[in-house]
Write a protein that holds these residues in place. Structure first.
Motif, PDB file in Angstrom:
ATOM      1  N   LYS A  20      33.991  41.452  49.481  1.00 60.29           N
ATOM      2  CA  LYS A  20      34.683  40.160  49.334  1.00 60.29           C
ATOM      3  C   LYS A  20      35.045  39.897  47.877  1.00 60.29           C
ATOM      4  O   LYS A  20      36.094  39.323  47.578  1.00 60.29           O
ATOM      5  CB  LYS A  20      33.801  39.020  49.864  1.00 60.29           C
ATOM      6  N   ASP A  21      34.171  40.313  46.990  1.00 62.67           N
ATOM      7  CA  ASP A  21      34.390  40.153  45.545  1.00 62.67           C
ATOM      8  C   ASP A  21      35.629  40.944  45.110  1.00 62.67           C
ATOM      9  O   ASP A  21      36.523  40.402  44.451  1.00 62.67           O
ATOM     10  CB  ASP A  21      33.128  40.646  44.816  1.00 62.67           C
ATOM     11  N   TYR A  24      38.902  39.473  46.535  1.00 64.45           N
ATOM     12  CA  TYR A  24      39.359  38.355  45.695  1.00 64.45           C
ATOM     13  C   TYR A  24      40.015  38.894  44.425  1.00 64.45           C
ATOM     14  O   TYR A  24      41.105  38.469  44.045  1.00 64.45           O
ATOM     15  CB  TYR A  24      38.158  37.460  45.341  1.00 64.45           C
ATOM     16  N   GLN A  28      43.883  38.482  42.940  1.00 60.13           N
ATOM     17  CA  GLN A  28      44.188  37.858  41.645  1.00 60.13           C
ATOM     18  C   GLN A  28      45.043  38.802  40.794  1.00 60.13           C
ATOM     19  O   GLN A  28      45.932  38.360  40.063  1.00 60.13           O
ATOM     20  CB  GLN A  28      42.893  37.519  40.886  1.00 60.13           C
ATOM     21  N   GLY A  76      37.728  36.454  50.649  1.00 62.40           N
ATOM     22  CA  GLY A  76      37.290  36.704  49.281  1.00 62.40           C
ATOM     23  C   GLY A  76      36.171  35.763  48.869  1.00 62.40           C
ATOM     24  O   GLY A  76      35.987  34.717  49.478  1.00 62.40           O
ATOM     25  N   THR A  78      34.931  34.030  45.153  1.00 62.05           N
ATOM     26  CA  THR A  78      35.354  33.918  43.759  1.00 62.05           C
ATOM     27  C   THR A  78      34.580  34.887  42.886  1.00 62.05           C
ATOM     28  O   THR A  78      33.365  34.937  42.926  1.00 62.05           O
ATOM     29  CB  THR A  78      35.136  32.469  43.260  1.00 62.05           C
TER      30      THR A  78
END
Ligand SMILES: [Fe+2]
Ligand SMILES: [Fe+2]
Length: 167
Positions: A20-21, A24, A28, A76, A78
């Motif tokens: 998930k990290d 994200y 970005q 994601g 954060t």
């Protein structure tokens, strides 16, 4: 996930958290690259950023495939690390007028991003293997190879022409 229990209890949980990290982070990066493409002056650098934007979009799709293989919704969490690296890169970009120095600054920022990604994908490959998910490990390895190649290419562009022109 209450007062008495922590959300990450096992390597499986940590694996999903790391997935998930990076999901994200990749999203970005997709948002950040267009400004770098636009601001790059050196044509080799511009085209390297363009290539990596399309690769990065493919990497997002790969991650979505992994979520699916794990029976999870792509989501994601954060990632403060990538936010920090990208914020710093933007700050440096806004502080530079000279086009060649700007190219050198963007390469420096982009390589920090690549190195971050290399650590994350290296970890994901190792976790996936440990958890018996060779299928997922293979997918992470494809992306890891692209990140390493991008890093190598950026070094070559910096040392080949950009740093000299910036000096
Ligand atoms: Fe990536
Ligand atoms: Fe990358």
């Amino acid at each position: 996930m209450g007062l008495f229990s922590k959300p990450i209890k096992s390597l499986d949980d940590l694996f999903l958290h790391t997935l998930k990290d990076i999901y994200y982070a990749e999203n970005q990066i997709v948002k950040s690259l267009p400004a770098m493409i636009e601001k790059a002056t050196d044509p080799t650098l511009k085209s390297a950023f363009q290539t990596h934007l399309s690769e990065t979009k493919g990497q997002v799709t790969r991650l979505e495939r992994v979520f699916q293989m794990l029976g999870e919704e792509p989501k994601g969490v954060t990632c403060a690390a990538i936010d920090g690296i990208l914020d710093e890169a933007k700050e440096v970009m806004s502080d530079i007028d000279d086009k060649m120095v700007l190219d050198a600054g963007m390469i420096s920022g982009a390589q920090a991003v690549e190195h971050y990604e290399i650590t994350r994908y290296g970890t994901l490959v190792a976790f996936a293997r440990r958890l018996g998910r060779e299928d997922c490990a293979k997918i992470f390895e494809e992306t890891l190879a692209e990140e390493k190649e991008t890093d190598r290419k950026l070094t070559a562009i910096a040392q080949g022409q950009v740093n000299r022109k910036a000096a």
